[in-house]
Design a protein around this motif. Structure first.
Motif, mmCIF file in Angstrom:
data_model
loop_
_atom_site.group_PDB
_atom_site.id
_atom_site.type_symbol
_atom_site.label_atom_id
_atom_site.label_comp_id
_atom_site.label_asym_id
_atom_site.label_seq_id
_atom_site.Cartn_x
_atom_site.Cartn_y
_atom_site.Cartn_z
ATOM 1 N N UNK A 128 28.760 -5.343 -6.707
ATOM 2 C CA UNK A 128 28.770 -6.337 -5.629
ATOM 3 C C UNK A 128 28.030 -7.611 -6.085
ATOM 4 N N UNK A 129 26.899 -7.409 -6.743
ATOM 5 C CA UNK A 129 26.128 -8.565 -7.235
ATOM 6 C C UNK A 129 26.892 -9.276 -8.350
ATOM 7 N N UNK A 181 20.641 -13.283 -10.308
ATOM 8 C CA UNK A 181 21.539 -13.239 -9.158
ATOM 9 C C UNK A 181 22.516 -14.414 -9.115
ATOM 10 N N UNK A 182 23.245 -14.514 -8.008
ATOM 11 C CA UNK A 182 24.243 -15.577 -7.877
ATOM 12 C C UNK A 182 23.589 -16.945 -7.721
ATOM 13 N N UNK A 232 17.551 -2.965 -5.865
ATOM 14 C CA UNK A 232 18.722 -3.496 -5.160
ATOM 15 C C UNK A 232 20.028 -3.302 -5.931
#
Lengths: 216, 354
Positions: free
Chosen positions: A139-140, A99-100, A130
């Motif tokens: 979006x991720x 993830x970010x 997700x």
């Protein structure tokens, strides 16, 4: 199949298969006689990570560079990696945390990596909850790009359900990967599938990240 | 059935949401932080509340308040953080409130380490807080069970008006396996069916009071006695144990949670080598599945308890078997994961010593 830059950055959602892709790519490079270094940039995951492969890499003539305290009980995400020297001497494969939040660690190297030629691959797995829709996956990706200061150049379709993955599971994920690519405005670099599944037109990978009850 | 690949921690969180959990109060700690991270992402999308409290103590007291209103809510942490929640859990039990608490165990005591362990067994089953009380303890052993028992924990907490604990460990929290969710949609959950809830009397009923303070000794005693009558029902209705290859087993290995996966590999190897071994896996740690364990050890000559601790479940096994069989122990602690080959070696030693 691959014509990547000096640095290959592997990003994606937690558990999309980043570490296993990084290990497979590194083995391929090493197999061709290319000096290769895997950088474990994961400052998020406590278990199941590239730093678990220290001995394995040594056997295969792959250099590894990991956070100072990876796999110890010290919960300190300290990075002291001389990236410039690594890029001078090796093809560098960076395994980034999920993830970010994991990609944040990448930011400090963004300018350097870009100047030396860098491909950032975004690993997607249709079967991760997700990132089940292309919209969620992209979006991720945007969050990761924002956090890291790097732009993804390709999608890696690593859709799998672990041990129980079937050929059908892989085939039915291709459309998802294409939709992710279209929405992100970048191509699908490749689809990865377990070697024993013999999926045509896929990059065959060995699964090196094993269940904990299997002894090495 | 749609299968998803999830981490144990994520499966717990998603299952909680589907079970109608509306509020999550947490504080990060390795190796359970994915629960918080997942809740932070998902709760706002499903109209729930994710709140990162200023401490574990604050988080459990938010659960106390929220549970009082009849809303399904939970908190999660790992070993040192669970110790901090002890006071709040006791208040929740003393007020007869349902709530779910998750402990993704790591090595202790003290700040310990961040690698997996099962060294909070005593705390979970004996004294999650001060005072005369018990709480339900489920010990899942796969990512699928992390999901299944989360929903069950909420249902049973509501049914018996008591806290329920999911006792997992770092391995289960971090590992990934395919999972199918029983609840396809998010269950509706509100305070209906909870006449005790402090959710507004609307001038239609006397107001409810949630309280654990009783200064008259005989009154407090009466509440405690009533609560323990309820525990008798819990002991009748909830015990669960999975037995594997126990029908003719001479050596039964008793293990729960992730270690049961390791023990299973050892048992299978022992069978391949001609040793009649079996696995008895308690799924509920409170109430302890005494009858079920006894039945699983019907043909056993010896029992081996194996854990990631110094042997905290050994006494419960001896009690369940009424000390009629020799019970030995093999374990690793401090975050070290036992190897199936080590468990197998112990089984062989026990077989050889007959």
């Amino acid at each position: 199949m691959f014509d990547f830059g000096r640095a290959v950055v592997i990003t994606g959602h937690y558990g999309s298969g980043k570490t296993n892709i990084a290990v497979n790519l590194a083995l391929d490079c090493a197999g061709k006689g290319e000096p290769v270094c895997v950088v474990d940039l994961d400052i998020v995951n406590p278990y199941f990570r590239t730093a678990d492969f220290g001995e394995f890499f040594e056997r295969h003539n792959i250099r590894m560079s990991a956070p100072q305290f990876a796999n110890t009980n010290l919960d300190i995400p300290s990075l002291c990696i001389d990236m410039e020297a690594l890029l001078d001497n090796y093809r560098v494969i960076l395994d980034v945390g999920g993830d970010d939040s994991g990609a944040l660690a990448l930011g400090q190297y963004a300018a350097l990596l870009s100047s030396r030629g860098c491909d950032m691959l975004y690993v997607v797995n249709k079967y991760r909850y997700l990132t089940h829709t292309p919209e969620e996956a992209v979006e991720l990706l945007r969050d990761i790009e924002r956090a890291s200061g790097l732009k993804a150049t390709g999608i890696v379709n690593c859709s799998n359900l672990g041990e129980s993955t079937t050929v059908e599971d892989v085939e039915s994920s291709r459309d998802y990967a294409e939709q992710c690519a279209r929405a992100a405005g970048i191509p699908v670099a490749f689809t990865a599938a377990r070697r024993d599944l013999n999926v045509s037109d896929a990059y065959p990978v060995e699964v090196y990240v094993r269940p904990f009850w299997e002894e090495k | 059935m749609e299968r998803m690949l999830m981490k144990g921690n994520e499966a717990l969180a998603e299952a909680a949401i589907r079970a109608g959990c509306k509020c999550f109060f947490g504080y990060p700690i390795t190796p359970q932080t994915e629960i918080s991270a997942y809740m932070a992402k998902r709760m706002p999308k499903v109209g729930g509340v994710f709140l990162q409290a200023e401490s574990e103590v604050a988080a459990i007291n938010m659960v106390y308040g929220c549970a009082s209103s009849g809303i399904r809510c939970m908190t999660s942490s790992s070993s040192p953080g669970i110790s901090l929640k002890g006071e709040g859990v006791s208040y929740i039990a003393g007020s007869d409130l349902p709530a779910v608490i998750v402990n993704v165990m790591r090595g202790g005591p003290g700040l310990g380490g961040i690698q997996p362990s099962q060294s909070d067994y005593w705390q979970a089953t004996r004294a999650l807080g001060h005072g005369d009380f018990q709480n339900i303890v489920y010990a899942p052993s796969s990512v699928q069970e992390m999901a299944d028992y989360m929903g069950k924990a909420f249902d049973m907490a509501d049914k018996y008006r008591m806290p329920a604990l999911i006792l997992a460990d770092g391995l289960l929290g971090q590992m990934m396996e395919p999972v199918v969710f029983e609840d396809k949609e998010i269950k509706m959950s509100d305070a209906s069916g909870k006449p005790w809830a402090t959710n507004g009397h609307g001038n239609k009923r006397p107001h409810n009071i949630i309280n654990s303070l009783y200064l008259q000794a005989d009154e407090l005693e009466q509440y405690n006695v009533e609560r323990f009558k309820r525990y008798e029902k819990v002991k009748e209705e909830l015990p669960e144990l999975e037995s594997y290859l126990c029908d003719d087993a001479e050596i039964v290995v008793a293990a729960y949670g992730s270690v049961a996966r390791l023990a299973k590999a050892a048992v299978e190897q022992a069978r391949a080598e001609g040793i009649k071994a079996g696995l008895a896996r308690p799924i509920t740690l409170y109430p302890y599945p005494e009858k079920e364990l006894k039945a699983a050890c019907k043909t056993a000559k010896k029992v081996l308890v194996t854990e990631m601790s110094m042997g905290q479940m050994v006494d419960d096994v001896k009690l369940a078997l009424e000390c009629r069989l020799p019970v030995e122990f093999f374990g690793r602690t401090g975050g070290v994961v036992p190897k199936p080959s080590e468990i197998l070696a112990k089984i062989k030693t026990m077989k050889g010593a007959e």
